[in-house]
Design a protein around this motif. Structure first.
Motif, PDB file in Angstrom:
ATOM      1  N   UNK A   1     -78.746  38.811   1.091  1.00 22.23           N
ATOM      2  CA  UNK A   1     -79.981  38.159   1.226  1.00 22.23           C
ATOM      3  C   UNK A   1     -80.454  37.197   0.081  1.00 22.23           C
ATOM      4  N   UNK A   2     -80.925  36.048   0.658  1.00 20.26           N
ATOM      5  CA  UNK A   2     -81.211  35.080  -0.196  1.00 20.26           C
ATOM      6  C   UNK A   2     -82.854  34.877  -0.181  1.00 20.26           C
TER       7      UNK A   2
ATOM      8  N   UNK B   1     -87.755  24.038  10.098  1.00 24.41           N
ATOM      9  CA  UNK B   1     -86.411  23.548  10.807  1.00 24.41           C
ATOM     10  C   UNK B   1     -85.224  24.061  10.290  1.00 24.41           C
ATOM     11  N   UNK B   2     -84.791  24.593   9.137  1.00 24.39           N
ATOM     12  CA  UNK B   2     -83.533  25.009   8.675  1.00 24.39           C
ATOM     13  C   UNK B   2     -82.964  26.123   9.491  1.00 24.39           C
ATOM     14  N   UNK B   3     -83.814  26.914   9.990  1.00 22.14           N
ATOM     15  CA  UNK B   3     -83.678  28.319  10.633  1.00 22.14           C
ATOM     16  C   UNK B   3     -82.718  27.993  12.004  1.00 22.14           C
ATOM     17  N   UNK B   4     -82.896  26.834  12.674  1.00 21.66           N
ATOM     18  CA  UNK B   4     -82.317  26.369  13.918  1.00 21.66           C
ATOM     19  C   UNK B   4     -81.235  25.489  13.588  1.00 21.66           C
ATOM     20  N   UNK B   5     -81.086  24.857  12.540  1.00 21.84           N
ATOM     21  CA  UNK B   5     -80.171  24.052  12.077  1.00 21.84           C
ATOM     22  C   UNK B   5     -78.875  24.268  11.422  1.00 21.84           C
ATOM     23  N   UNK B   6     -78.828  25.379  10.593  1.00 22.45           N
ATOM     24  CA  UNK B   6     -77.954  25.512   9.797  1.00 22.45           C
ATOM     25  C   UNK B   6     -77.263  27.121  10.271  1.00 22.45           C
TER      26      UNK B   6
ATOM     27  N   UNK C   1     -80.324  35.125   9.350  1.00 22.84           N
ATOM     28  CA  UNK C   1     -81.941  35.535   9.263  1.00 22.84           C
ATOM     29  C   UNK C   1     -82.515  34.455   8.656  1.00 22.84           C
ATOM     30  N   UNK C   2     -83.882  34.127   9.361  1.00 24.92           N
ATOM     31  CA  UNK C   2     -84.648  33.009   8.529  1.00 24.92           C
ATOM     32  C   UNK C   2     -86.101  33.579   8.696  1.00 24.92           C
TER      33      UNK C   2
ATOM     34  N   UNK D   1     -84.033  35.114   3.815  1.00 23.46           N
ATOM     35  CA  UNK D   1     -83.066  34.611   4.714  1.00 23.46           C
ATOM     36  C   UNK D   1     -81.645  35.460   4.463  1.00 23.46           C
ATOM     37  N   UNK D   2     -80.881  35.254   5.282  1.00 30.14           N
ATOM     38  CA  UNK D   2     -79.576  36.285   5.046  1.00 30.14           C
ATOM     39  C   UNK D   2     -78.293  35.355   5.640  1.00 30.14           C
ATOM     40  N   UNK D   3     -77.269  35.464   4.954  1.00 32.09           N
ATOM     41  CA  UNK D   3     -76.245  34.854   5.258  1.00 32.09           C
ATOM     42  C   UNK D   3     -75.125  35.888   5.199  1.00 32.09           C
ATOM     43  N   UNK D   4     -73.827  35.605   5.917  1.00 34.41           N
ATOM     44  CA  UNK D   4     -72.731  36.660   5.749  1.00 34.41           C
ATOM     45  C   UNK D   4     -71.868  36.973   4.563  1.00 34.41           C
ATOM     46  N   UNK D   5     -71.956  35.894   3.721  1.00 35.16           N
ATOM     47  CA  UNK D   5     -71.177  36.308   2.405  1.00 35.16           C
ATOM     48  C   UNK D   5     -71.333  35.044   1.499  1.00 35.16           C
ATOM     49  N   UNK D   6     -70.493  35.100   0.423  1.00 34.91           N
ATOM     50  CA  UNK D   6     -70.970  34.106  -0.593  1.00 34.91           C
ATOM     51  C   UNK D   6     -70.405  32.713  -0.242  1.00 34.91           C
ATOM     52  N   UNK D   7     -69.398  32.459   0.494  1.00 33.24           N
ATOM     53  CA  UNK D   7     -69.156  31.389   1.064  1.00 33.24           C
ATOM     54  C   UNK D   7     -70.187  30.855   2.044  1.00 33.24           C
ATOM     55  N   UNK D   8     -70.484  31.400   2.777  1.00 28.37           N
ATOM     56  CA  UNK D   8     -71.863  30.841   3.735  1.00 28.37           C
ATOM     57  C   UNK D   8     -72.826  30.634   2.915  1.00 28.37           C
ATOM     58  N   UNK D   9     -73.272  31.153   2.107  1.00 30.86           N
ATOM     59  CA  UNK D   9     -74.383  31.106   1.260  1.00 30.86           C
ATOM     60  C   UNK D   9     -74.169  29.580   0.380  1.00 30.86           C
TER      61      UNK D   9
END
Length: 97
Positions: free
Chosen positions: A3-4, A30-35, A40-41, A60-68
């Motif tokens: 979670x970010x 716009x970032x939610x649809x671009x990245x 989650x956004x 927001x949320x990403x899968x892991x540290x690399x995705x962040x």
């Protein structure tokens, strides 16, 4: 998953309807649809008037540290950050969920 969270505080004298703020919000919307890394956004203006409250939030949320890392380095994210630097400060929290 990570979670970010980001909480923004507008600089003294800056209002939500300031054209720079409007542009900054649009850039982040716009970032939610671009990245692709974003799982989650959501974002929005704070509705609390408590003195400790910040003005604007991104959750927001990403899968892991690399995705962040990829999200943070993405050109569209960096462009939005550059806009917000002109009129706000912020704090973040990244944690595993």
């Amino acid at each position: 998953m990570i979670r970010h969270l980001v909480l923004f505080k507008l600089n003294e004298g800056v209002q939500r309807d300031d054209p720079r703020v409007v542009e900054g919000v649009r850039a982040f919307e716009a970032l939610g649809g671009l990245i692709d890394e974003l799982r989650f956004w959501e974002l929005g203006w704070n509705i609390s008037d408590r003195p400790v409250a910040h003005d604007f939030a991104i959750n927001s949320a990403v899968d892991d540290a690399d995705a962040l890392k990829r999200y943070l380095e993405h050109p569209a994210h960096q462009a939005g950050v550059a806009l917000w630097r002109e009129f706000a400060t912020w704090v973040i929290a990244d944690y595993e969920i």
